[in-house]
Write an enzyme that holds these catalytic residues in place. Structure first.
Site, PDB file in Angstrom:
ATOM      1  CG  ASP A   1      -6.644  -3.989   3.902  1.00  0.00           C
ATOM      2  OD1 ASP A   1      -7.965  -3.885   3.933  1.00  0.00           O
ATOM      3  OD2 ASP A   1      -6.011  -3.611   2.852  1.00  0.00           O
TER       4      ASP A   1
ATOM      5  CG  HIS B   1      -6.175  -1.386  -5.376  1.00  0.00           C
ATOM      6  ND1 HIS B   1      -6.954  -0.454  -4.983  1.00  0.00           N
ATOM      7  CD2 HIS B   1      -5.628  -1.896  -4.278  1.00  0.00           C
ATOM      8  CE1 HIS B   1      -7.046  -0.110  -3.700  1.00  0.00           C
ATOM      9  NE2 HIS B   1      -5.926  -1.240  -3.314  1.00  0.00           N
TER      10      HIS B   1
ATOM     11  CG  ASP C   1      -9.276  -3.608   0.986  1.00  0.00           C
ATOM     12  OD1 ASP C   1      -8.638  -4.566   0.904  1.00  0.00           O
ATOM     13  OD2 ASP C   1      -8.244  -2.595   0.944  1.00  0.00           O
TER      14      ASP C   1
ATOM     15  CG  HIS D   1      -5.917   0.408   1.061  1.00  0.00           C
ATOM     16  ND1 HIS D   1      -5.517  -0.919   1.426  1.00  0.00           N
ATOM     17  CD2 HIS D   1      -5.171   1.309   1.441  1.00  0.00           C
ATOM     18  CE1 HIS D   1      -4.400  -0.504   2.175  1.00  0.00           C
ATOM     19  NE2 HIS D   1      -4.147   0.642   2.281  1.00  0.00           N
TER      20      HIS D   1
END
Length: 457
Positions: free
Chosen positions: A338, A214, A251, A253
């Site tokens: 995740d 990120h 991931d 996200h």
């Protein structure tokens, strides 16, 4: 009935395949996809006939002569550990317990050098990333600003970095982030060096934190400080002459930082699978790069509730053809765990078996396309048990052992995944969605209710 596009894919010379799921009106969905597919950006993604050539590889690492180096070259897995124990905030999901939980699980499941000898190697001595390494992705003002902020963190204990969302820092964050990035770079060195003398070099795995995907060029974001995989990509190009880098980010996200770092770069292909609508809200299906980089970014937002079936379909029908066409010199992986059904921060239904499949398939892809050069970098994963078991299953896949997922997973049940059908259009550039998925059952995605139901079993 309502529908939502889950992904699209050209068979490069044939038609387009579309996976459909619930939530967007059919009429709206039909026209939005047609406009995307007719755009020159999307068509460049799908039917570009640009030839891809392997770059010459000029490894600058020393030859493997010593016993330690020979051990690395014959290993199946080589990993580094940088747990950042000082970078910690109690009760925060991205805490210092994450990497130790993984290490303990590897030990318990006998997936360490102690039990496996030369098959699994831990890289004990690795370099710390330099400011120059970090500056290949991040601005110098951010790097030196973060270093200076350590004075404030020393006084206050924990600080939150302005504009970065839920990203915290302690007095050790800067140095431990350099160590984490360096642990990844050292694995690139080891894997590339091993590939010079072996057709089957080890897969690298950086068990590191803070995570990185990120973090944008100008600053931190979403638990992430430095873009570890992005820094490694630039390092592979600069130091080892590996021009074409293929990055897979699974991931849950979207890896917006990695996406942004290479959005106009034709030599680094960034491919992300992530939950549609989840943090940070980026990674739309029509975001495919800019300028010279058009076509070298592929974002695949999947509907909430997606699980093993969706991921297997995406991998074999989208990721594999994309990688084959790009023809990389090395594959780097932002390995976020995740997406597991037990993870508290998202609503996918991956299992440890899903991650075994991904690890095994990516290893095979690297062997076929780039001499086995492949390094994984830990990203998310916030349920310590599912995180550690899933990483262990990845190790098991790397060494070619049978999965133990059925023994490790104890979540009781899974919902049906959002149903979809493959849709094929064979009209040249006149793309048309011919069918839509039939869905009759609403998928409940209330994670608290899920967990309560599971605990009652």
């Amino acid at each position: 009935m309502e529908h939502q596009a889950m992904l699209h894919r050209s068979i490069f010379g044939g038609g387009v395949q579309i996976l459909l799921g619930p939530h967007v009106g059919m009429h709206e969905h039909h026209h939005s996809l047609i406009s995307i597919m007719r755009s020159r950006f999307f068509l460049k993604h799908l039917i570009s006939q640009r030839k891809c050539f392997k770059s010459s590889i000029s490894c600058t690492s020393e030859k493997l002569n010593g016993p330690h180096e020979r051990k690395e070259s014959t290993a199946k897995v080589i990993y580094s550990v940088a747990p950042a124990m000082g970078h910690n905030k109690e009760a925060h999901p991205e805490c210092s317990s994450r990497v130790p939980a993984i290490v303990n699980a590897l030990e318990k499941l006998e997936l360490t050098p102690k039990f496996r000898g030369s098959e699994i190697v831990q890289l004990q001595n690795f370099r710390t990333a330099t400011a120059e390494d970090i500056a290949s992705v991040h601005t110098k003002s951010y790097i030196f600003g973060l270093e200076k902020a350590m004075e404030q963190a020393s006084e206050q204990g924990i600080i939150h970095i302005d504009g970065s969302g839920p990203t915290y820092a302690t007095s050790t964050t800067f140095n431990e982030s350099l160590i984490a990035a360096g642990a990844g770079l050292s694995l690139v060195d080891s894997v590339v060096a091993a590939s010079q003398i072996s057709e089957n070099p080890p897969v690298g795995f950086a068990l590191i934190r803070p995570p990185g995907h990120h973090a944008v060029p100008k600053g931190p974001m979403g638990f992430c400080v430095f873009g570890n995989v992005a820094i490694a990509a630039r390092y592979a190009q600069r130091v080892h002459g590996l021009k074409r880098v293929f990055i897979i980010d699974f991931d849950v996200h979207h890896g917006n930082g990695t996406n942004d770092a290479f959005y106009d770069d034709p030599d680094i292909f960034f491919l992300s699978t992530h939950q549609d609508g989840s943090y940070p809200g980026t990674g739309k299906i029509d975001n495919i790069g800019h300028g010279n980089g058009e076509g070298a970014t592929l974002n695949l937002p999947l509907a909430g509730g997606s699980g093993d079936i969706a991921m297997q379909t995406v991998f074999h029908q989208v990721i594999v053809p994309s990688a084959q066409r790009f023809n990389p010199d090395i594959i780097l992986v932002s390995a976020g765990y995740d997406g597991h059904v037990l993870d508290p921060l998202a609503n996918f239904q991956f299992t440890t078996g899903t991650y075994y499949m991904l690890a095994s398939s990516i290893k095979q892809l690297a062997k076929e396309l780039c001499g086995g050069r492949c390094v994984f970098f830990l990203e998310g994963g916030y349920n310590l048990k599912s995180l550690s078991n899933s990483v262990a299953e990845s190790f098991r896949a790397f060494i070619g052992e049978k999965s133990m997922a059925t023994q490790l997973d104890e979540f009781g049940f899974l919902y049906d995944e959002p149903s979809f059908k493959l849709v094929t259009g064979l009209r040249g550039t006149d793309w048309e969605a011919l069918h839509v998925a039939d869905r009759t059952k609403k998928l409940t995605l209330d994670k608290e209710a899920d967990m309560a139901a599971m605990s009652s079993h």
